[in-house]
Design a protein around this motif. Structure first.
Motif, mmCIF file in Angstrom:
data_model
loop_
_atom_site.group_PDB
_atom_site.id
_atom_site.type_symbol
_atom_site.label_atom_id
_atom_site.label_comp_id
_atom_site.label_asym_id
_atom_site.label_seq_id
_atom_site.Cartn_x
_atom_site.Cartn_y
_atom_site.Cartn_z
ATOM 1 N N ARG A 137 0.828 -1.202 0.000
ATOM 2 C CA ARG A 137 0.000 0.000 0.000
ATOM 3 C C ARG A 137 0.865 1.255 0.000
ATOM 4 N N SER A 138 0.421 2.255 -0.721
ATOM 5 C CA SER A 138 1.115 3.537 -0.790
ATOM 6 C C SER A 138 1.203 4.179 0.590
ATOM 7 N N ALA A 139 2.364 4.732 0.881
ATOM 8 C CA ALA A 139 2.566 5.455 2.132
ATOM 9 C C ALA A 139 2.336 6.949 1.978
ATOM 10 N N ALA A 140 2.440 7.470 0.747
ATOM 11 C CA ALA A 140 2.427 8.919 0.567
ATOM 12 C C ALA A 140 1.635 9.410 -0.633
ATOM 13 N N LEU A 141 1.532 8.635 -1.674
ATOM 14 C CA LEU A 141 1.020 9.161 -2.937
ATOM 15 C C LEU A 141 -0.467 8.943 -3.174
ATOM 16 N N GLU A 142 -1.134 8.100 -2.374
ATOM 17 C CA GLU A 142 -2.531 7.811 -2.692
ATOM 18 C C GLU A 142 -3.399 9.072 -2.605
ATOM 19 N N GLY A 143 -3.103 9.959 -1.652
ATOM 20 C CA GLY A 143 -3.850 11.203 -1.564
ATOM 21 C C GLY A 143 -3.608 12.101 -2.758
ATOM 22 N N TRP A 187 -2.458 0.843 -4.147
ATOM 23 C CA TRP A 187 -1.556 -0.290 -3.915
ATOM 24 C C TRP A 187 -0.612 -0.416 -5.093
ATOM 25 N N PHE A 188 0.621 -0.809 -4.797
ATOM 26 C CA PHE A 188 1.629 -1.029 -5.831
ATOM 27 C C PHE A 188 1.896 -2.527 -5.951
ATOM 28 N N LYS A 189 1.769 -3.048 -7.155
ATOM 29 C CA LYS A 189 2.115 -4.452 -7.420
ATOM 30 C C LYS A 189 3.564 -4.469 -7.882
ATOM 31 N N LEU A 190 4.438 -5.036 -7.053
ATOM 32 C CA LEU A 190 5.886 -4.946 -7.280
ATOM 33 C C LEU A 190 6.376 -6.085 -8.181
#
Length: 355
Positions: free
Chosen positions: A39-45, A53-56
Protein backbone atom coordinates in the motif's frame (compact mmCIF):
# COMPACT_ATOMS: atom_id res chain seq x y z
CA UNK A 1 -0.66 -27.23 -3.09
CA UNK A 2 1.85 -28.37 -0.47
CA UNK A 3 2.55 -25.99 2.40
CA UNK A 4 6.06 -27.32 2.91
CA UNK A 5 8.71 -24.58 2.86
CA UNK A 6 10.56 -26.75 0.33
CA UNK A 7 7.59 -27.00 -2.03
CA UNK A 8 8.37 -25.50 -5.44
CA UNK A 9 7.06 -22.02 -5.98
CA UNK A 10 6.41 -20.31 -9.26
CA UNK A 11 3.65 -19.62 -11.75
CA UNK A 12 3.44 -23.17 -13.14
CA UNK A 13 2.94 -24.56 -9.63
CA UNK A 14 0.74 -21.93 -7.98
CA UNK A 15 -1.56 -21.33 -10.95
CA UNK A 16 -1.50 -24.66 -12.80
CA UNK A 17 -5.29 -24.97 -12.68
CA UNK A 18 -5.83 -21.77 -14.70
CA UNK A 19 -3.04 -22.33 -17.23
CA UNK A 20 -3.01 -24.46 -20.42
CA UNK A 21 -0.65 -27.08 -19.03
CA UNK A 22 -0.58 -30.79 -19.77
CA UNK A 23 1.15 -33.73 -18.18
CA UNK A 24 3.97 -33.22 -20.69
CA UNK A 25 4.57 -29.56 -19.84
CA UNK A 26 7.86 -29.33 -17.92
CA UNK A 27 7.34 -27.62 -14.57
CA UNK A 28 10.20 -25.16 -14.77
CA UNK A 29 10.62 -22.24 -12.39
CA UNK A 30 12.95 -19.52 -11.26
CA UNK A 31 10.57 -18.62 -8.42
CA UNK A 32 8.55 -16.12 -10.45
CA UNK A 33 5.21 -14.70 -9.35
CA UNK A 34 3.78 -14.18 -5.85
CA UNK A 35 5.08 -10.61 -5.96
CA UNK A 36 4.24 -8.17 -3.14
CA UNK A 37 1.26 -5.85 -3.14
CA UNK A 38 2.27 -2.85 -1.05
CA UNK A 39 0.00 0.00 0.00
CA UNK A 40 1.12 3.54 -0.79
CA UNK A 41 2.57 5.46 2.13
CA UNK A 42 2.43 8.92 0.57
CA UNK A 43 1.02 9.16 -2.94
CA UNK A 44 -2.53 7.81 -2.69
CA UNK A 45 -3.85 11.20 -1.56
CA UNK A 46 -2.01 13.01 -4.35
CA UNK A 47 -3.58 10.56 -6.78
CA UNK A 48 -7.05 11.38 -5.43
CA UNK A 49 -7.63 7.86 -4.12
CA UNK A 50 -8.84 6.27 -0.90
CA UNK A 51 -6.41 3.40 -1.43
CA UNK A 52 -3.46 2.98 -3.76
CA UNK A 53 -1.56 -0.29 -3.92
CA UNK A 54 1.63 -1.03 -5.83
CA UNK A 55 2.11 -4.45 -7.42
CA UNK A 56 5.89 -4.95 -7.28
CA UNK A 57 6.57 -6.94 -10.42
CA UNK A 58 10.15 -5.73 -10.06
CA UNK A 59 10.51 -8.55 -7.51
CA UNK A 60 10.40 -11.25 -10.19
CA UNK A 61 13.66 -13.17 -10.77
CA UNK A 62 14.98 -11.03 -13.62
CA UNK A 63 13.50 -7.83 -12.20
CA UNK A 64 10.40 -7.43 -14.37
CA UNK A 65 6.91 -8.76 -15.04
CA UNK A 66 8.13 -10.58 -18.15
CA UNK A 67 9.06 -13.67 -16.12
CA UNK A 68 5.39 -14.54 -15.51
CA UNK A 69 4.66 -15.08 -19.17
CA UNK A 70 8.11 -16.26 -20.16
CA UNK A 71 8.03 -19.30 -17.88
CA UNK A 72 4.84 -20.51 -19.59
CA UNK A 73 6.07 -19.71 -23.10
CA UNK A 74 9.38 -21.50 -22.55
CA UNK A 75 7.76 -24.51 -20.89
CA UNK A 76 5.33 -24.90 -23.79
CA UNK A 77 8.15 -24.44 -26.30
CA UNK A 78 10.05 -27.27 -24.59
CA UNK A 79 6.92 -29.40 -24.59
CA UNK A 80 6.71 -28.97 -28.37
CA UNK A 81 10.34 -30.06 -28.74
CA UNK A 82 12.01 -26.68 -29.28
CA UNK A 83 15.71 -26.45 -28.49
CA UNK A 84 16.03 -22.73 -29.16
CA UNK A 85 13.99 -19.60 -28.53
CA UNK A 86 14.05 -16.11 -30.03
CA UNK A 87 12.66 -12.72 -29.09
CA UNK A 88 12.75 -9.10 -30.13
CA UNK A 89 13.20 -6.84 -27.15
CA UNK A 90 13.60 -3.36 -25.72
CA UNK A 91 15.40 -5.11 -22.86
CA UNK A 92 13.20 -6.86 -20.32
CA UNK A 93 11.98 -9.62 -22.62
CA UNK A 94 15.57 -10.40 -23.61
CA UNK A 95 16.65 -10.63 -19.97
CA UNK A 96 13.79 -12.96 -19.13
CA UNK A 97 14.09 -15.15 -22.22
CA UNK A 98 17.84 -15.49 -21.72
CA UNK A 99 17.44 -16.45 -18.05
CA UNK A 100 14.91 -19.20 -18.69
CA UNK A 101 16.90 -20.45 -21.67
CA UNK A 102 19.99 -20.70 -19.48
CA UNK A 103 18.01 -22.52 -16.81
CA UNK A 104 16.59 -25.02 -19.30
CA UNK A 105 19.63 -25.56 -21.53
CA UNK A 106 18.14 -23.85 -24.59
CA UNK A 107 19.78 -21.60 -27.13
CA UNK A 108 18.50 -18.03 -26.97
CA UNK A 109 18.62 -15.49 -29.78
CA UNK A 110 17.80 -11.87 -29.01
CA UNK A 111 17.11 -9.11 -31.53
CA UNK A 112 17.44 -5.62 -30.07
CA UNK A 113 17.30 -2.13 -31.59
CA UNK A 114 20.93 -1.03 -31.71
CA UNK A 115 21.92 1.52 -29.07
CA UNK A 116 18.40 1.73 -27.61
CA UNK A 117 18.46 -0.82 -24.78
CA UNK A 118 19.12 0.28 -21.19
CA UNK A 119 22.47 -0.87 -19.81
CA UNK A 120 21.07 -2.99 -16.99
CA UNK A 121 18.90 -5.01 -19.32
CA UNK A 122 21.64 -5.56 -21.86
CA UNK A 123 23.95 -6.69 -19.06
CA UNK A 124 21.44 -9.37 -18.08
CA UNK A 125 21.10 -10.74 -21.59
CA UNK A 126 24.89 -10.89 -21.88
CA UNK A 127 25.35 -12.56 -18.48
CA UNK A 128 22.80 -15.28 -19.23
CA UNK A 129 24.68 -16.17 -22.40
CA UNK A 130 22.20 -15.25 -25.10
CA UNK A 131 23.23 -14.56 -28.70
CA UNK A 132 22.49 -10.87 -29.27
CA UNK A 133 21.84 -9.34 -32.68
CA UNK A 134 21.69 -5.53 -32.75
CA UNK A 135 19.58 -4.46 -35.69
CA UNK A 136 19.66 -1.15 -37.48
CA UNK A 137 16.08 -0.19 -36.64
CA UNK A 138 13.54 0.08 -33.82
CA UNK A 139 11.69 -2.54 -31.78
CA UNK A 140 8.94 -2.94 -34.35
CA UNK A 141 11.56 -3.76 -37.01
CA UNK A 142 13.12 -6.29 -34.65
CA UNK A 143 9.80 -7.99 -33.95
CA UNK A 144 8.95 -8.21 -37.64
CA UNK A 145 12.29 -9.90 -38.26
CA UNK A 146 11.85 -12.27 -35.33
CA UNK A 147 8.40 -13.32 -36.56
CA UNK A 148 9.71 -14.07 -40.04
CA UNK A 149 12.78 -15.91 -38.77
CA UNK A 150 10.86 -18.16 -36.37
CA UNK A 151 8.36 -18.98 -39.12
CA UNK A 152 11.28 -20.05 -41.31
CA UNK A 153 13.51 -21.86 -38.77
CA UNK A 154 12.88 -24.37 -35.94
CA UNK A 155 13.05 -21.71 -33.22
CA UNK A 156 10.20 -20.74 -30.87
CA UNK A 157 9.13 -17.10 -30.73
CA UNK A 158 8.59 -15.99 -27.13
CA UNK A 159 7.40 -12.41 -27.58
CA UNK A 160 3.94 -11.50 -26.29
CA UNK A 161 2.44 -12.46 -29.68
CA UNK A 162 2.94 -15.94 -28.24
CA UNK A 163 -0.42 -16.62 -26.49
CA UNK A 164 1.30 -18.49 -23.66
CA UNK A 165 2.96 -15.24 -22.59
CA UNK A 166 -0.48 -13.69 -22.05
CA UNK A 167 -1.61 -16.78 -20.14
CA UNK A 168 1.28 -16.47 -17.72
CA UNK A 169 0.98 -12.72 -17.26
CA UNK A 170 -2.72 -12.96 -16.40
CA UNK A 171 -1.78 -14.67 -13.12
CA UNK A 172 -0.86 -11.28 -11.63
CA UNK A 173 -4.56 -10.35 -11.73
CA UNK A 174 -5.38 -13.54 -9.85
CA UNK A 175 -2.77 -12.63 -7.23
CA UNK A 176 -4.27 -9.16 -6.79
CA UNK A 177 -7.75 -10.59 -6.24
CA UNK A 178 -6.34 -13.22 -3.89
CA UNK A 179 -4.50 -10.62 -1.80
CA UNK A 180 -7.16 -7.89 -1.69
CA UNK A 181 -10.13 -10.26 -1.55
CA UNK A 182 -11.56 -8.65 -4.68
CA UNK A 183 -10.47 -6.81 -7.80
CA UNK A 184 -9.70 -3.10 -7.36
CA UNK A 185 -11.90 -0.42 -8.85
CA UNK A 186 -9.03 0.72 -11.10
CA UNK A 187 -5.88 -0.86 -12.49
CA UNK A 188 -3.17 1.54 -13.72
CA UNK A 189 -0.56 0.02 -16.01
CA UNK A 190 2.17 1.13 -18.43
CA UNK A 191 1.48 0.20 -22.05
CA UNK A 192 4.15 -0.53 -24.64
CA UNK A 193 3.62 -3.66 -26.73
CA UNK A 194 0.27 -3.94 -24.91
CA UNK A 195 0.50 -7.60 -23.94
CA UNK A 196 0.35 -6.85 -20.22
CA UNK A 197 -2.86 -4.80 -20.21
CA UNK A 198 -4.38 -7.53 -22.38
CA UNK A 199 -3.25 -10.19 -19.91
CA UNK A 200 -4.47 -8.39 -16.80
CA UNK A 201 -7.91 -7.86 -18.30
CA UNK A 202 -8.07 -11.54 -19.21
CA UNK A 203 -7.11 -12.46 -15.65
CA UNK A 204 -9.63 -10.13 -14.02
CA UNK A 205 -12.39 -11.32 -16.35
CA UNK A 206 -11.63 -14.94 -15.44
CA UNK A 207 -11.59 -14.10 -11.72
CA UNK A 208 -15.07 -12.60 -12.00
CA UNK A 209 -16.33 -15.63 -13.94
CA UNK A 210 -14.91 -17.99 -11.29
CA UNK A 211 -16.40 -16.04 -8.39
CA UNK A 212 -13.00 -14.92 -7.14
CA UNK A 213 -13.99 -11.26 -7.46
CA UNK A 214 -17.14 -9.17 -7.66
CA UNK A 215 -15.63 -6.28 -9.60
CA UNK A 216 -14.26 -5.68 -13.07
CA UNK A 217 -11.67 -2.90 -12.67
CA UNK A 218 -11.47 0.01 -15.06
CA UNK A 219 -8.27 -0.54 -17.00
CA UNK A 220 -6.21 2.65 -17.14
CA UNK A 221 -3.32 2.26 -19.57
CA UNK A 222 -0.62 4.88 -19.94
CA UNK A 223 1.74 5.30 -22.87
CA UNK A 224 4.67 7.69 -23.16
CA UNK A 225 3.67 10.73 -25.23
CA UNK A 226 6.49 10.06 -27.70
CA UNK A 227 5.32 6.47 -28.21
CA UNK A 228 1.53 6.58 -27.96
CA UNK A 229 0.02 4.87 -31.00
CA UNK A 230 -2.97 3.59 -29.05
CA UNK A 231 -3.79 7.16 -28.07
CA UNK A 232 -3.43 8.64 -31.57
CA UNK A 233 -4.90 5.59 -33.27
CA UNK A 234 -2.03 5.24 -35.75
CA UNK A 235 1.44 3.62 -35.52
CA UNK A 236 4.37 5.84 -34.53
CA UNK A 237 7.22 5.34 -36.99
CA UNK A 238 9.97 6.74 -34.74
CA UNK A 239 8.90 6.26 -31.12
CA UNK A 240 10.93 8.26 -28.62
CA UNK A 241 10.79 8.32 -24.82
CA UNK A 242 13.04 8.04 -21.77
CA UNK A 243 10.91 5.04 -20.80
CA UNK A 244 12.72 2.56 -23.04
CA UNK A 245 10.57 -0.43 -22.05
CA UNK A 246 7.50 1.18 -23.67
CA UNK A 247 9.30 2.78 -26.62
CA UNK A 248 7.16 0.89 -29.12
CA UNK A 249 5.37 2.41 -32.11
CA UNK A 250 3.13 -0.43 -33.28
CA UNK A 251 2.02 -2.69 -30.40
CA UNK A 252 1.63 -6.36 -31.21
CA UNK A 253 -1.34 -6.65 -28.82
CA UNK A 254 -3.08 -3.53 -30.16
CA UNK A 255 -6.52 -5.13 -30.44
CA UNK A 256 -6.25 -6.77 -27.02
CA UNK A 257 -5.44 -3.45 -25.38
CA UNK A 258 -8.33 -1.66 -27.07
CA UNK A 259 -10.62 -4.50 -26.03
CA UNK A 260 -9.46 -4.22 -22.42
CA UNK A 261 -10.03 -0.47 -22.48
CA UNK A 262 -13.49 -0.62 -24.03
CA UNK A 263 -14.82 -3.66 -22.19
CA UNK A 264 -13.73 -2.26 -18.81
CA UNK A 265 -14.93 1.29 -19.42
CA UNK A 266 -11.37 2.48 -18.96
CA UNK A 267 -8.96 4.59 -20.98
CA UNK A 268 -5.53 4.59 -22.59
CA UNK A 269 -3.80 7.96 -22.33
CA UNK A 270 -0.41 9.58 -22.80
CA UNK A 271 1.98 10.96 -20.20
CA UNK A 272 5.00 13.07 -21.05
CA UNK A 273 8.57 12.15 -20.22
CA UNK A 274 8.55 14.99 -17.67
CA UNK A 275 5.49 13.48 -15.97
CA UNK A 276 7.06 10.02 -16.03
CA UNK A 277 10.29 11.28 -14.47
CA UNK A 278 8.37 13.23 -11.80
CA UNK A 279 6.57 10.03 -10.78
CA UNK A 280 9.88 8.12 -10.99
CA UNK A 281 11.43 10.52 -8.48
CA UNK A 282 8.36 10.56 -6.21
CA UNK A 283 8.20 6.77 -6.03
CA UNK A 284 11.80 6.66 -4.85
CA UNK A 285 11.71 9.66 -2.50
CA UNK A 286 8.22 9.19 -1.00
CA UNK A 287 7.56 5.46 -1.26
CA UNK A 288 11.04 3.91 -1.17
CA UNK A 289 10.37 2.20 -4.50
CA UNK A 290 13.08 2.38 -7.15
CA UNK A 291 11.61 1.48 -10.53
CA UNK A 292 12.59 1.83 -14.15
CA UNK A 293 11.03 4.85 -15.91
CA UNK A 294 8.38 2.81 -17.77
CA UNK A 295 7.03 1.54 -14.44
CA UNK A 296 6.49 5.10 -13.29
CA UNK A 297 4.10 5.72 -16.19
CA UNK A 298 1.28 4.07 -14.24
CA UNK A 299 1.72 6.48 -11.32
CA UNK A 300 2.34 9.45 -13.64
CA UNK A 301 -1.02 8.69 -15.22
CA UNK A 302 -2.84 8.55 -11.89
CA UNK A 303 -1.29 11.86 -10.82
CA UNK A 304 -2.33 13.42 -14.13
CA UNK A 305 -5.90 12.20 -13.75
CA UNK A 306 -6.05 13.53 -10.18
CA UNK A 307 -4.84 16.97 -11.23
CA UNK A 308 -7.59 17.06 -13.82
CA UNK A 309 -10.17 16.13 -11.18
CA UNK A 310 -10.82 12.75 -12.74
CA UNK A 311 -10.13 10.54 -9.71
CA UNK A 312 -12.56 10.68 -6.80
CA UNK A 313 -11.60 8.12 -4.21
CA UNK A 314 -11.83 4.39 -4.55
CA UNK A 315 -9.16 1.70 -4.63
CA UNK A 316 -6.55 1.43 -7.37
CA UNK A 317 -3.60 -0.83 -8.05
CA UNK A 318 -0.64 0.53 -9.99
CA UNK A 319 1.60 -2.02 -11.68
CA UNK A 320 5.31 -1.33 -11.21
CA UNK A 321 6.68 -3.42 -14.02
CA UNK A 322 10.47 -3.31 -13.61
CA UNK A 323 13.34 -2.61 -11.23
CA UNK A 324 15.19 0.71 -11.29
CA UNK A 325 18.53 -1.08 -11.64
CA UNK A 326 17.45 -1.97 -15.17
CA UNK A 327 18.29 1.58 -16.24
CA UNK A 328 21.20 2.98 -14.20
CA UNK A 329 21.91 5.76 -16.69
CA UNK A 330 18.54 7.40 -16.07
CA UNK A 331 19.04 7.15 -12.33
CA UNK A 332 22.42 8.87 -12.39
CA UNK A 333 21.07 11.57 -14.70
CA UNK A 334 18.10 12.33 -12.43
CA UNK A 335 19.82 12.71 -9.07
CA UNK A 336 22.59 14.82 -7.58
CA UNK A 337 24.27 12.65 -4.93
CA UNK A 338 24.52 14.14 -1.43
CA UNK A 339 28.10 13.06 -0.75
CA UNK A 340 30.58 14.70 1.63
CA UNK A 341 34.13 13.47 2.09
CA UNK A 342 35.31 12.81 5.63
CA UNK A 343 38.26 11.55 7.60
CA UNK A 344 37.86 7.97 8.82
CA UNK A 345 37.14 9.06 12.39
CA UNK A 346 34.03 9.66 14.46
CA UNK A 347 35.00 13.32 14.77
CA UNK A 348 35.46 13.62 11.02
CA UNK A 349 32.06 12.16 10.31
CA UNK A 350 30.48 14.45 12.89
CA UNK A 351 32.04 17.47 11.21
CA UNK A 352 30.83 16.27 7.81
CA UNK A 353 27.30 15.90 9.21
CA UNK A 354 27.45 19.27 10.97
CA UNK A 355 26.88 17.68 14.36
Amino acid sequence: MSTSPLAPRGVLYHWAEVLPLTGQTPRITLGEGDTPLVRSAALEGQCGLDELWFKLESCNPTGSFKDRGMVVAVAKAMESGARAIMCASTGNTSASAAAYAARCGLECYVLVPGGRVAAGKMAQAIAYGSRIIEIDGNFDDALNAARELTAKHPVALVNSVNPYRIQGQKTAAYEICETLGDAPGMLAIPVGNAGNITAYWKGFSECAEKGLSTLHPRMLGFQAAGAAPLVSGIPVLEPNTVATAIRIGNPASWSGAIGARDESGGSIEAVTDEEILEAYRLLAAKEGLFVEPASAASVAGLLKLARAGRTRGGRAVAILTGNGLKDPDTATAQYTPDITRSAATVEGVERALGW
